[in-house]
Design an enzyme around this catalytic site. Structure first.
Site, PDB file in Angstrom:
ATOM      1  N   ARG A 360       1.028 -25.631 -78.634  1.00 21.98           N
ATOM      2  CA  ARG A 360       0.661 -26.990 -79.026  1.00 21.98           C
ATOM      3  C   ARG A 360       1.888 -27.758 -79.530  1.00 21.98           C
ATOM      4  O   ARG A 360       2.145 -28.888 -79.118  1.00 21.98           O
ATOM      5  CB  ARG A 360      -0.383 -26.862 -80.134  1.00 21.98           C
ATOM      6  CG  ARG A 360      -0.661 -28.113 -80.886  1.00 21.98           C
ATOM      7  CD  ARG A 360      -1.157 -27.797 -82.289  1.00 21.98           C
ATOM      8  NE  ARG A 360      -2.450 -27.162 -82.338  1.00 21.98           N
ATOM      9  CZ  ARG A 360      -2.791 -26.273 -83.290  1.00 21.98           C
ATOM     10  NH1 ARG A 360      -1.946 -25.931 -84.233  1.00 21.98           N
ATOM     11  NH2 ARG A 360      -3.982 -25.743 -83.300  1.00 21.98           N
ATOM     12  N   ASN A 482      -5.697 -29.027 -86.416  1.00 20.44           N
ATOM     13  CA  ASN A 482      -5.655 -28.692 -87.836  1.00 20.44           C
ATOM     14  C   ASN A 482      -5.833 -27.191 -87.988  1.00 20.44           C
ATOM     15  O   ASN A 482      -6.944 -26.674 -88.036  1.00 20.44           O
ATOM     16  CB  ASN A 482      -6.755 -29.448 -88.574  1.00 20.44           C
ATOM     17  CG  ASN A 482      -6.594 -29.334 -90.083  1.00 20.44           C
ATOM     18  OD1 ASN A 482      -6.050 -28.358 -90.567  1.00 20.44           O
ATOM     19  ND2 ASN A 482      -7.082 -30.331 -90.794  1.00 20.44           N
ATOM     20  N   ASP A 483      -4.714 -26.503 -88.072  1.00 24.56           N
ATOM     21  CA  ASP A 483      -4.725 -25.044 -88.179  1.00 24.56           C
ATOM     22  C   ASP A 483      -5.607 -24.530 -89.303  1.00 24.56           C
ATOM     23  O   ASP A 483      -5.996 -23.371 -89.306  1.00 24.56           O
ATOM     24  CB  ASP A 483      -3.299 -24.551 -88.489  1.00 24.56           C
ATOM     25  CG  ASP A 483      -2.450 -24.427 -87.262  1.00 24.56           C
ATOM     26  OD1 ASP A 483      -3.006 -24.367 -86.165  1.00 24.56           O
ATOM     27  OD2 ASP A 483      -1.209 -24.399 -87.404  1.00 24.56           O
ATOM     28  N   CYS A 484      -5.824 -25.380 -90.279  1.00 26.13           N
ATOM     29  CA  CYS A 484      -6.482 -24.927 -91.502  1.00 26.13           C
ATOM     30  C   CYS A 484      -7.967 -25.247 -91.548  1.00 26.13           C
ATOM     31  O   CYS A 484      -8.632 -24.934 -92.527  1.00 26.13           O
ATOM     32  CB  CYS A 484      -5.772 -25.533 -92.706  1.00 26.13           C
ATOM     33  SG  CYS A 484      -4.068 -25.000 -92.762  1.00 26.13           S
ATOM     34  N   ASN A 486     -10.800 -23.880 -90.338  1.00 32.03           N
ATOM     35  CA  ASN A 486     -11.186 -22.619 -89.683  1.00 32.03           C
ATOM     36  C   ASN A 486     -12.693 -22.449 -89.803  1.00 32.03           C
ATOM     37  O   ASN A 486     -13.191 -21.822 -90.730  1.00 32.03           O
ATOM     38  CB  ASN A 486     -10.472 -21.431 -90.344  1.00 32.03           C
ATOM     39  CG  ASN A 486      -9.008 -21.723 -90.612  1.00 32.03           C
ATOM     40  OD1 ASN A 486      -8.573 -21.716 -91.756  1.00 32.03           O
ATOM     41  ND2 ASN A 486      -8.249 -22.001 -89.565  1.00 32.03           N
TER      42      ASN A 486
END
Ligand code: GLC
Ligand code: GLC
Length: 811
Positions: A360, A482-484, A486
């Site tokens: 990404r 947004n990796d966070c 989850n």
């Protein structure tokens, strides 16, 4: 408070005070040999891979910060100091650090002696040159000693910092004349060594750290320097270093130049040895001879400067705003190239051992440098695409050395595939090179599974279509951009990582951000299909995009803004119904960029909501209200204290999505207001608060809910660089490469009178003068190209090697 100033003519930032609020760094090297260097000469070097080929040692998170680097010491009749202030930290009469494009010049002066060190990595060679100029500015002659110093890393940076039982016994060096060679592990599996040379005879040297520094001293007071006497030590195990000592006499007014080289050499397996036990030094010696004289060094330095002038000449803005000019013309472009070289590997916040190249991240970085280095951009696209899976999904990262994907930082991020459409379309628009779509590209690096790049794009597109949830919105997978966030993680175990924990199966978490992305990049895919002679594919793509738009309007709208997601259980995320995190930035940006709701007021309402709930003095925060509790169904986002990182920090990467969205609605005033809030050159005066370099973007500025709003972290390696460059150049200034030519459609603050831009594009030069006599923000009355009015907003790609005058009248 300011700690320096911009010198735009030299394209430098000039730091006048060594104690900046944080080390302010620069990067040297554009090919294989790289160095990070701070304003007090801290930092390190590596060859290609910051983890596996670390040349000099660096201790992250040390106390004090930034100890260790490329140091020089002066012992002037017992008065000991360093030109970069550190490590000795004796007060200097004068200090200056000039960070330029791929070079840094540090100058210190004390008691009439000026020491000026130019650091750079020449194009085409694997070494860092340090040209040291000594000037006796006093009226008396001076006799003093100069010591150089670097500390070697035992190559593998992670192992070097952890495996002491072995590493304290492996270090090996050789010294020949003025050259110190670091050859740890050379006799076994390595065929590379490092060296540190100087172009003059020396009066002493050290290669053993303890002998040079003393076991109970620090770099600020090494025994050898304090006593003015090298030990001529040879390292056996422990920590190999390289230090030269020179006794120097300078008459009043006299100058002297010395050339130090820190180099890296690889030898062929059958050519490793000069004689038993002695390494083959031929290549090092050739380099040393090449840079023997100041004349040769100056020539290479000029070549580097010209190289940069050329790169930057592709997009040059002339506006009334010097802070804007320097961002667009110099620093933002420079930072984009650094993200090309480093990805997220090595900065003062990235240790060089953590992450490879993100699927990404790398696709997005490309939109910031494709105009400068289109051939390398093409290679990058093909490398990334080769790690894609046959079902269109992707590894989240790959290693630059092997170019193979891995799951070390997790996988199954469902936004990943779509970014490939962004990078590829940007490349085609810049170059007009449609042949890239015909390139044969493996899946999962398996040549037997190769298909055209076009097929890869198609699989990216259908990866979304094939992974829809109950609201016909895209399933999020592990997380999206947004990796966070989850949504499938449900982690209670502090010993596991949010990114790699097994997802809980059976959920229905969907992402409205990916839905918006799909509409934007799916439409792009359809355009590519049509121009590529695949009309049926194009029609089908438009059909799927149309359905997604419907789903967003039906299930992705919360009344005043777009929802962010549905969680594992199908509950709304980013809704007024939520107690915390009622509104998120990402879906607002992507849906409006995709044009959703422009026709029925949703887009306007969304951007008003962003202004009202997310905007603050320091930029647009990611979500609001910040999370104050751990929401197990949302994951890592709710672990950060409020106002930091993804939990309502100003995550600078996504602010340009809103800037672009504002330009789509014609709000030039607001788009630019958002731009200047986070553009570093506008933050120079608040350096005390901001802390990071005023010449590059940081990933994050603490948001309005934070303990210290406005304080930035994580400078340099962030998609922020590319996205802001894209927003300002293509959407606010509005000079945008399109498939057919150069589209001109600025959206600017209404009080601007105009600006001019020189743009090189597909082998022609466009001198574009934009005039705004009626003080509008958006809208074009006419465009005159070489004296003739054009129809529409697109200026043709002339490709004739000539310069064309383009006059643009807004109104
Ligand atoms: C970091 C990652 C990027 C991610 C972002 C938001 O910048 O490099 O991939 O999208 O954080 O979580
Ligand atoms: C953490 C960070 C995020 C980054 C990720 C990379 O989740 O918060 O910004 O992208 O780590 O591994």
């Amino acid at each position: 408070m300011k700690y320096g100033h911009f010198d735009d003519r030299q394209k430098e930032y000039v730091i006048m005070e060594p104690q900046t609020p944080y080390p302010w760094i620069n990067y040297l090297g554009m090919e294989d040999f790289f160095s990070l260097i701070s304003n007090t000469a801290g930092g390190y070097s590596f060859y290609r891979d910051a983890r596996l080929r670390r040349i000099t040692r660096y201790r992250y998170n040390n106390v004090p910060i930034d100890d260790g680097g490329k140091y020089f010491y002066i012992n002037d009749a017992g008065d000991v100091w360093s030109p970069g202030w550190k490590p000795v930290k004796n007060k200097l009469d004068n200090y200056q650090c000039r960070h330029g494009l791929s070079y840094t010049i540090i100058t210190g002066e004390k008691n009439g002696l000026e020491v000026d060190v130019l650091y750079f990595v020449p194009l085409g060679d694997n070494c860092e040159i340090q040209k040291v100029k000594l000037t006796n500015k006093s009226s008396k002659s001076k006799e003093f000693k100069l010591f150089s110093f670097v500390e070697f890393c035992l190559w593998n940076a992670l192992d070097d910092m952890t495996n002491f039982q072995r590493n304290f016994s492996t270090g090996e060096v050789e010294v020949k004349g003025s050259v110190i060679y670091h050859k740890t592990e050379y006799k076994e599996r390595r065929n590379h060594y490092a060296f540190y040379s100087i172009n003059e005879p020396i009066q002493g040297f050290d290669t053993d750290r303890e002998s040079f520094v003393g076991l109970y001293n620090g770099f600020e007071n090494p025994d050898a320097v304090t006593e003015g006497k090298s030990r001529n030590s040879i390292a056996h195990g422990w920590s190999p270093v390289a230090s030269h000592m020179l006794k120097i006499n300078l008459a009043a007014g006299q100058e002297k130049e010395l050339i130090f080289i820190l180099g890296y050499v690889g030898n062929a397996e059958d050519d490793k040895w000069e004689s038993p036990g002695l390494i083959n030094k031929k290549k090092a010696e050739n380099l040393i001879v090449k840079y023997q004289s100041s004349v040769a060094v100056n020539q290479e330095f000029e070549r580097l400067r010209n190289y940069w002038s050329n790169l930057l000449s592709i997009y040059q803005l002339d506006s009334h705003d010097e802070k804007l000019n320097r961002m667009v013309n110099i620093w933002n472009q420079y930072q984009c190239m650094v993200t090309f070289n480093m990805s997220r590997s090595a900065s003062y916040f990235e240790s060089g051992i953590g992450r490879g190249m993100g699927f990404r991240d790398s696709n997005q970085d490309l939109i910031g440098f494709v105009h400068q280095i289109p051939e390398k951009a093409k290679e990058r696209i093909l490398d990334i695409a080769a790690t894609q899976f046959e079902d269109g999904g992707a590894y989240h990262q790959y290693q630059p050395l092997t170019k193979r994907g891995n799951n070390e930082i997790g996988g199954n991020f469902n936004d990943d595939p779509l970014w490939l459409i962004l990078s590829t379309s940007s490349y085609i628009k810049e170059t007009g090179d449609w042949s890239i779509l015909d390139e044969s590209v493996p899946f999962d690096n398996d040549e037997t599974k190769a298909k055209s790049l076009f097929e890869h794009l198609k699989r990216s597109f259908y990866h979304v279509v094939n992974n829809l949830g109950p609201h016909n919105l895209p399933l999020i997978g592990r997380a999206d951009w947004n990796d966070c966030l989850n949504l499938n993680c449900f982690s209670k175990n502090p010993d596991e990582s949010f990114q790699t924990t097994e997802n809980k199966q059976g959920g229905v978490a969907e992402s409205v951000m990916i839905a918006g992305m799909f509409v934007l990049y799916g439409t792009e895919f359809a355009q590519i299909c049509r121009r590529y002679g695949q009309q049926k594919e194009a029609d089908l793509a438009i059909f799927h995009v149309g359905k997604m738009k419907e789903s967003i309007k039906k299930h992705g709208w919360d009344g005043q803004w777009f929802l962010r997601a549905y969680d594992y259980f199908g509950n709304k995320v980013g809704s007024r119904e939520n107690e915390e995190g009622k509104i998120f930035i990402e879906s607002q940006g992507f849906c409006v960029m995709a044009g959703i709701g422009v026709d029925d007021g949703k887009a306007q309402s969304t951007l008003e909501s962003v202004k009202k709930h997310l905007d603050c003095e320091y930029g647009i925060v990611l979500n609001n209200p910040a999370f104050t509790k751990y929401h197990i169904n949302l994951g890592e986002i709710s672990t950060y204290p409020k106002g930091y990182k993804e939990n309502a920090g100003v995550f600078c990467h996504n602010n340009p999505w809103i800037m672009i969205a504002e330009t789509i609605l014609g709000n030039g005033d607001r788009a630019f207001e958002y731009y200047r809030k986070i553009a570093p050159s506008y933050l120079e005066d608040i350096s005390d608060l901001h802390k990071m370099e005023p010449y590059v973007y940081s990933q994050m500025i603490a948001g309005k809910d934070a303990h210290k709003p406005g304080e930035a972290k994580n400078s340099w390696l962030t998609g922020t660089a590319a996205w802001n460059y894209y927003a300002i150049t293509q959407y606010i200034l509005g000079i945008r490469p399109e498939y057919e030519g150069l589209l001109i459609d600025p959206c600017i603050p209404h009080n601007w009178n105009g600006f001019t831009i020189l743009r090189k594009f597909r082998n022609a030069v466009y001198k574009i003068a934009v005039q705004n006599p009626e003080h509008v923000s958006k809208g074009i009355k006419e465009i005159i190209v070489d004296g003739d009015k054009t129809k529409g907003l697109c200026v043709p790609a002339f490709g004739d090697g000539k310069t064309h005058n383009v006059t643009v009248i807004m109104g």
